[in-house]
Design a protein around this motif. Structure first.
Motif, mmCIF file in Angstrom:
data_model
loop_
_atom_site.group_PDB
_atom_site.id
_atom_site.type_symbol
_atom_site.label_atom_id
_atom_site.label_comp_id
_atom_site.label_asym_id
_atom_site.label_seq_id
_atom_site.Cartn_x
_atom_site.Cartn_y
_atom_site.Cartn_z
ATOM 1 N N GLY A 185 0.815 -1.198 0.000
ATOM 2 C CA GLY A 185 0.000 0.000 0.000
ATOM 3 C C GLY A 185 0.850 1.249 0.000
ATOM 4 N N MET A 186 0.363 2.307 -0.669
ATOM 5 C CA MET A 186 1.079 3.586 -0.668
ATOM 6 C C MET A 186 0.072 4.720 -0.674
ATOM 7 N N LEU A 187 0.371 5.743 0.109
ATOM 8 C CA LEU A 187 -0.459 6.942 0.132
ATOM 9 C C LEU A 187 -0.023 7.860 -1.005
ATOM 10 N N PRO A 188 -0.952 8.336 -1.811
ATOM 11 C CA PRO A 188 -0.572 9.198 -2.934
ATOM 12 C C PRO A 188 -0.112 10.568 -2.461
ATOM 13 N N ILE A 189 0.801 11.144 -3.217
ATOM 14 C CA ILE A 189 1.225 12.524 -2.983
ATOM 15 C C ILE A 189 0.794 13.354 -4.194
ATOM 16 N N LYS A 190 1.126 14.625 -4.194
ATOM 17 C CA LYS A 190 0.585 15.552 -5.189
ATOM 18 C C LYS A 190 0.858 15.113 -6.620
ATOM 19 N N ASN A 191 2.041 14.563 -6.891
ATOM 20 C CA ASN A 191 2.405 14.241 -8.278
ATOM 21 C C ASN A 191 2.289 12.751 -8.593
ATOM 22 N N THR A 192 1.588 11.977 -7.784
ATOM 23 C CA THR A 192 1.436 10.545 -8.043
ATOM 24 C C THR A 192 0.559 10.317 -9.271
ATOM 25 N N VAL A 193 0.999 9.415 -10.152
ATOM 26 C CA VAL A 193 0.213 9.046 -11.326
ATOM 27 C C VAL A 193 -0.082 7.553 -11.282
ATOM 28 N N LEU A 194 -1.151 7.169 -11.954
ATOM 29 C CA LEU A 194 -1.489 5.749 -12.047
ATOM 30 C C LEU A 194 -0.438 5.017 -12.866
ATOM 31 N N GLN A 195 -0.036 3.840 -12.389
ATOM 32 C CA GLN A 195 0.897 3.008 -13.127
ATOM 33 C C GLN A 195 0.250 1.673 -13.461
ATOM 34 N N ASP A 196 0.796 1.017 -14.463
ATOM 35 C CA ASP A 196 0.306 -0.299 -14.851
ATOM 36 C C ASP A 196 0.434 -1.254 -13.673
ATOM 37 N N GLY A 197 -0.634 -1.968 -13.363
ATOM 38 C CA GLY A 197 -0.614 -2.923 -12.256
ATOM 39 C C GLY A 197 -1.085 -2.360 -10.934
ATOM 40 N N ASP A 198 -1.302 -1.046 -10.854
ATOM 41 C CA ASP A 198 -1.807 -0.454 -9.610
ATOM 42 C C ASP A 198 -3.212 -0.963 -9.297
ATOM 43 N N LEU A 199 -3.511 -1.091 -8.017
ATOM 44 C CA LEU A 199 -4.877 -1.314 -7.549
ATOM 45 C C LEU A 199 -5.335 -0.008 -6.921
ATOM 46 N N LEU A 200 -6.457 0.499 -7.386
ATOM 47 C CA LEU A 200 -6.935 1.828 -7.015
ATOM 48 C C LEU A 200 -8.055 1.720 -5.982
ATOM 49 N N GLN A 201 -7.833 2.303 -4.801
ATOM 50 C CA GLN A 201 -8.852 2.319 -3.746
ATOM 51 C C GLN A 201 -9.328 3.751 -3.540
ATOM 52 N N VAL A 202 -10.643 3.948 -3.623
ATOM 53 C CA VAL A 202 -11.185 5.295 -3.539
ATOM 54 C C VAL A 202 -12.246 5.389 -2.449
ATOM 55 N N LEU A 203 -12.440 6.608 -1.956
ATOM 56 C CA LEU A 203 -13.532 6.921 -1.045
ATOM 57 C C LEU A 203 -14.602 7.646 -1.843
ATOM 58 N N VAL A 204 -15.848 7.178 -1.719
ATOM 59 C CA VAL A 204 -16.918 7.727 -2.547
ATOM 60 C C VAL A 204 -18.259 7.484 -1.861
ATOM 61 N N ARG A 205 -19.246 8.320 -2.188
ATOM 62 C CA ARG A 205 -20.600 8.053 -1.702
ATOM 63 C C ARG A 205 -21.145 6.819 -2.417
ATOM 64 N N PRO A 206 -21.779 5.897 -1.704
ATOM 65 C CA PRO A 206 -22.252 4.647 -2.323
ATOM 66 C C PRO A 206 -23.091 4.868 -3.580
ATOM 67 N N ALA A 207 -23.956 5.882 -3.562
ATOM 68 C CA ALA A 207 -24.822 6.120 -4.715
ATOM 69 C C ALA A 207 -24.029 6.556 -5.947
ATOM 70 N N GLU A 208 -22.822 7.101 -5.734
ATOM 71 C CA GLU A 208 -22.024 7.600 -6.847
ATOM 72 C C GLU A 208 -20.994 6.578 -7.337
ATOM 73 N N LEU A 209 -20.862 5.451 -6.620
ATOM 74 C CA LEU A 209 -19.863 4.452 -7.008
ATOM 75 C C LEU A 209 -20.099 3.890 -8.409
ATOM 76 N N PRO A 210 -21.335 3.550 -8.802
ATOM 77 C CA PRO A 210 -21.529 3.025 -10.164
ATOM 78 C C PRO A 210 -21.059 3.988 -11.254
ATOM 79 N N ALA A 211 -21.273 5.293 -11.052
ATOM 80 C CA ALA A 211 -20.849 6.269 -12.063
ATOM 81 C C ALA A 211 -19.333 6.349 -12.136
ATOM 82 N N VAL A 212 -18.665 6.291 -10.972
ATOM 83 C CA VAL A 212 -17.200 6.314 -10.950
ATOM 84 C C VAL A 212 -16.654 5.069 -11.632
ATOM 85 N N GLU A 213 -17.246 3.925 -11.308
ATOM 86 C CA GLU A 213 -16.813 2.671 -11.920
ATOM 87 C C GLU A 213 -16.978 2.720 -13.434
#
Length: 221
Positions: free
Chosen positions: A182-210
């Protein structure tokens, strides 16, 4: 769909039974035929005695028609070799290998083989990487207002700064899992191949984010 599992230890047998319970077909490979007793009498899939990286053994297990392959035996070298054969010889897209030495994770990641270190390994984690289940809710706060979810993303999002991703979704990136840690993102962090992305979101908005992240990244982002 058909799944092939190499290794019939605790994790392999648990995974095989869980996949069967989801109405998938399963083949389990182990060099020790006595290991299949862990599957119990209810297992209806194939039991294949042999070496998991042997092409003949893999064909007997149905690798040519497999949706995914999991190498979860007790040996790092055997697991990664079998995973590479499944990926490179039989073109199995969804492959994951268990490792005991987290220091090897980066090497395997460069080969395009997702890995999980044994100290963090559970059958549930394997399922998340093998089954096309979309976003996986990992935790919801007591009020039900916020959920923590692991959200898959289309390859076109690789290289996107997380700050940009947050600005076009209603989600806040909680952390990434990169190379098994696990790693906490900093200001210049970018997505890399193989990353697993964990997000905080309102449940009703999760389908739209997905949905947004499962699509090719818009050209204006």
């Amino acid at each position: 769909m058909h799944y092939v599992i190499m290794g019939c230890g605790r994790v392999g047998s648990t995974l095989a039974l869980a996949l069967q319970n989801r109405d998938h077909s399963v083949a389990v490979i182990d060099r020790d035929s006595s290991a299949f007793r862990r599957l119990g009498p209810s297992f209806e899939g194939r039991r294949v005695t042999g070496i998991g990286f042997d092409r003949g053994t893999l064909r007997e297990a149905g690798i040519e028609n497999a949706y995914a392959f999991a190498a979860v035996s007790s040996g790092d070298n055997s697991n990664i070799l079998a995973a590479r054969v499944a990926r490179e010889t039989f073109d199995v897209e969804h492959v994951v290998a268990r490792i005991y030495d987290p220091g090897r994770a980066e090497i395997y990641q460069r080969l395009g083989i997702p890995t999980v270190a044994t100290v963090k390994w559970t059958a549930d984690q394997v399922m998340r990487r093998l089954i096309p289940a979309g976003a996986v809710s990992m935790h919801t706060d007591a009020s039900g207002a916020i959920t923590l979810a692991e959200v898959p993303f289309d390859a076109s999002w690789i290289g996107t700064p997380l700050t940009k991703l947050e600005s076009v979704t209603s989600a806040r990136v909680a952390y990434l899992t990169r190379l098994g840690e696990g790693m906490l993102p900093i200001k210049n962090t970018v997505l890399q191949d193989g990353d697993l992305l964990q997000v905080l979101v309102r449940p009703a908005e999760l389908p739209a984010v997905e949905h947004l992240l499962s699509q090719p990244r818009p050209s204006n982002i």
